[in-house]
Design a protein around this motif. Structure first.
Motif, PDB file in Angstrom:
ATOM      1  N   UNK A 331      54.262  30.057  96.874  1.00 29.18           N
ATOM      2  CA  UNK A 331      55.692  30.315  97.343  1.00 29.18           C
ATOM      3  C   UNK A 331      55.957  31.589  97.323  1.00 29.18           C
ATOM      4  N   UNK A 332      55.414  32.297  96.196  1.00 30.54           N
ATOM      5  CA  UNK A 332      55.835  33.845  95.954  1.00 30.54           C
ATOM      6  C   UNK A 332      55.015  34.665  96.978  1.00 30.54           C
ATOM      7  N   UNK A 333      53.773  34.031  97.487  1.00 32.06           N
ATOM      8  CA  UNK A 333      52.881  34.712  98.059  1.00 32.06           C
ATOM      9  C   UNK A 333      52.701  34.558  99.611  1.00 32.06           C
ATOM     10  N   UNK A 334      52.414  33.465  99.927  1.00 34.67           N
ATOM     11  CA  UNK A 334      52.106  32.889 101.071  1.00 34.67           C
ATOM     12  C   UNK A 334      50.900  32.124 100.927  1.00 34.67           C
ATOM     13  N   UNK A 335      50.543  31.064 101.635  1.00 38.21           N
ATOM     14  CA  UNK A 335      49.146  30.453 101.768  1.00 38.21           C
ATOM     15  C   UNK A 335      47.973  31.491 102.115  1.00 38.21           C
ATOM     16  N   UNK A 336      48.305  32.549 103.214  1.00 40.99           N
ATOM     17  CA  UNK A 336      47.381  33.186 103.691  1.00 40.99           C
ATOM     18  C   UNK A 336      47.087  34.105 102.690  1.00 40.99           C
ATOM     19  N   UNK A 337      48.000  34.581 101.606  1.00 43.66           N
ATOM     20  CA  UNK A 337      47.592  35.472 100.540  1.00 43.66           C
ATOM     21  C   UNK A 337      46.715  34.860  99.423  1.00 43.66           C
TER      22      UNK A 337
END
Length: 435
Positions: A331-337
């Protein structure tokens, strides 16, 4: 010129060690300052952490003979993704960026450390943490009055006084409603030492246990014994259920892991997620509440609540799920990160020697075992040293892999004139090298 280069190397090593120590010491230092009346705020804590991470980035990237281009590219990629998701949300999240930047920052900083400097820093920090931890359990009132931990978290972390249900000056989880796991009936509270809260002390204990295994061949019998005994004492002091369980799992697995290919670790995270999904599907996670099974159930439920905005890291609601660390990270970074960083960490080679394999398997398994139920592992207080040890192994592997004649040991400008000298630290002195 040689003397100037040697002095410059010593200065760089000292700066790296100071920054690494600061990740453990800055919170108690600020708490102590607040206890004597100096003004504190959340922005002051965030600014201090940002300065430490920025210093690590500068020192880590400033390696003129062999810049770590891969990790520099990772930093630029993380900055770009943070800017993009922040633009979509119309709100820049400096904390989330700082949390993820500390990974490449301290890996690059760790790559500059010589074996001697890393071991000395580890031993000194472990000794200080143990001394303060013993003081805390022996005199909790004096420890609490010195640091005023409850007040520190109210003033800097958004806690309210009502959150500290047990009373006193210690952190919320210094007492469990159901009591201690270890030394039950002793009347002792859960210690936190320099980390100010018990969970981070437990995580530190696991990091030191893995670091001891990584550095095993470089340590004297005296230091091996000291690190093992002190780690056991810290596990008892913090009464960490998860940290004790992880240490026992690693004790059983690491002797096997030293024979596994290091990149086998890439399977740990998808394997963990699959196991959680199957356990929930077959009704094995029905407990709720503050138990291990209950925390795992909460983690699975948190995955089920993720929507497309959460996965892309653009959700305007960026709170909640703190006790489901992996979902919280997405949630804080994205699934890509999340996926990209996992692949980068597990597929980057730390060398095919015993130390590199134990480092890779140990830390990656630690991350996988902790993240589903806690985000505490993301804290700079313990994560920085973990990634510095990872970076140290990465730097050693780079030096060994460098072609002869290209100055492998001098690739960072910080190492002694042998490829990988064993370091023995014990009663006869801090360090001595043998060819």
């Amino acid at each position: 010129m040689a003397e100037q280069a040697e002095q410059g190397s010593v200065n760089i090593q000292a700066a790296c060690a100071i920054l690494l120590a600061a990740t453990v010491l800055f919170n108690p230092a600020l708490a102590l300052a607040g206890a004597i009346g100096l003004p504190l705020s959340a922005s002051l804590v965030a600014s201090t952490q940002a300065l430490i991470v920025a210093g690590a980035l500068i020192l880590g990237m400033a390696q003129p003979k062999a810049p770590p281009y891969g990790w520099i590219a990772a930093v630029l990629g993380l900055l770009a993704i943070s800017a993009l998701t922040g633009a979509v949300r119309s709100q820049f999240d400096a904390k989330s960026l700082g949390d993820v930047l500390l990974v490449p920052a301290f890996i690059m900083l760790g790559a500059r450390l010589t074996p001697r400097r890393l071991i000395v820093t580890l031993v000194m920090l472990q000794a200080l943490v143990l001394i303060v931890g013993i003081w805390e359990v022996a005199d909790p009132e004096g420890f609490g009055a010195t640091f005023k931990i409850a007040e520190y978290y109210v003033r800097t972390r958004g806690f309210s006084e009502a959150d500290f249900w047990a009373g006193g000056d210690l952190f919320i989880s210094s007492e469990r409603p159901q009591g201690r796991l270890l030394l039950a009936g002793s009347g002792l509270h859960r210690g936190s030492s320099l980390f100010l809260e018990p969970v981070s002390l437990g995580n530190w204990s696991v990091v030191v246990a893995i670091a001891t295994a990584v550095l095993w061949s470089r340590l004297s019998v005296l230091l091996r014994t000291g690190l093992i005994v002190s780690t056991l004492m810290l596990l008892i002091i913090c009464d960490g259920r998860l940290s004790l369980s992880v240490c026992l799992m690693l004790l059983a697995f690491l002797p096997i892991a030293r024979h596994l290919p290091e990149r086998f670790s890439v399977l740990y995270l998808p394997g963990c997620i699959l196991a959680l999904v199957l356990a929930a599907r077959f009704g094995l996670l029905i407990d709720t509440g503050d138990t291990f099974a209950g925390r795992l159930r909460y983690a699975v439920d948190a995955f089920g609540r993720l929507n497309i905005d959460h996965l892309l890291g653009i959700s305007s609601k960026r709170v909640g799920m703190e006790d489901a660390g992996l979902a919280y990270f997405v949630v804080r970074q994205s699934i890509f990160v999340a996926v990209g960083l996992w692949l980068l960490l597990t597929l980057t080679s730390l060398g095919d020697d015993r130390a590199g394999r134990i480092c890779k398997h140990g830390f990656m398994l630690f991350v996988v075992l902790c993240l589903p139920i806690s985000n505490a592992l993301l804290s700079i207080k313990t994560a920085a040293f973990m990634w510095a040890v990872y970076g140290f192994c990465y730097g050693q592997a780079r030096r060994r892999a460098a072609p002869a004649g290209l100055g492998a040991p001098a690739s960072t400008g910080d190492d002694p004139p042998t490829l990988d000298p064993p370091i023995i630290i014990g009663a006869r002195g801090w360090a001595s090298g043998h060819g």
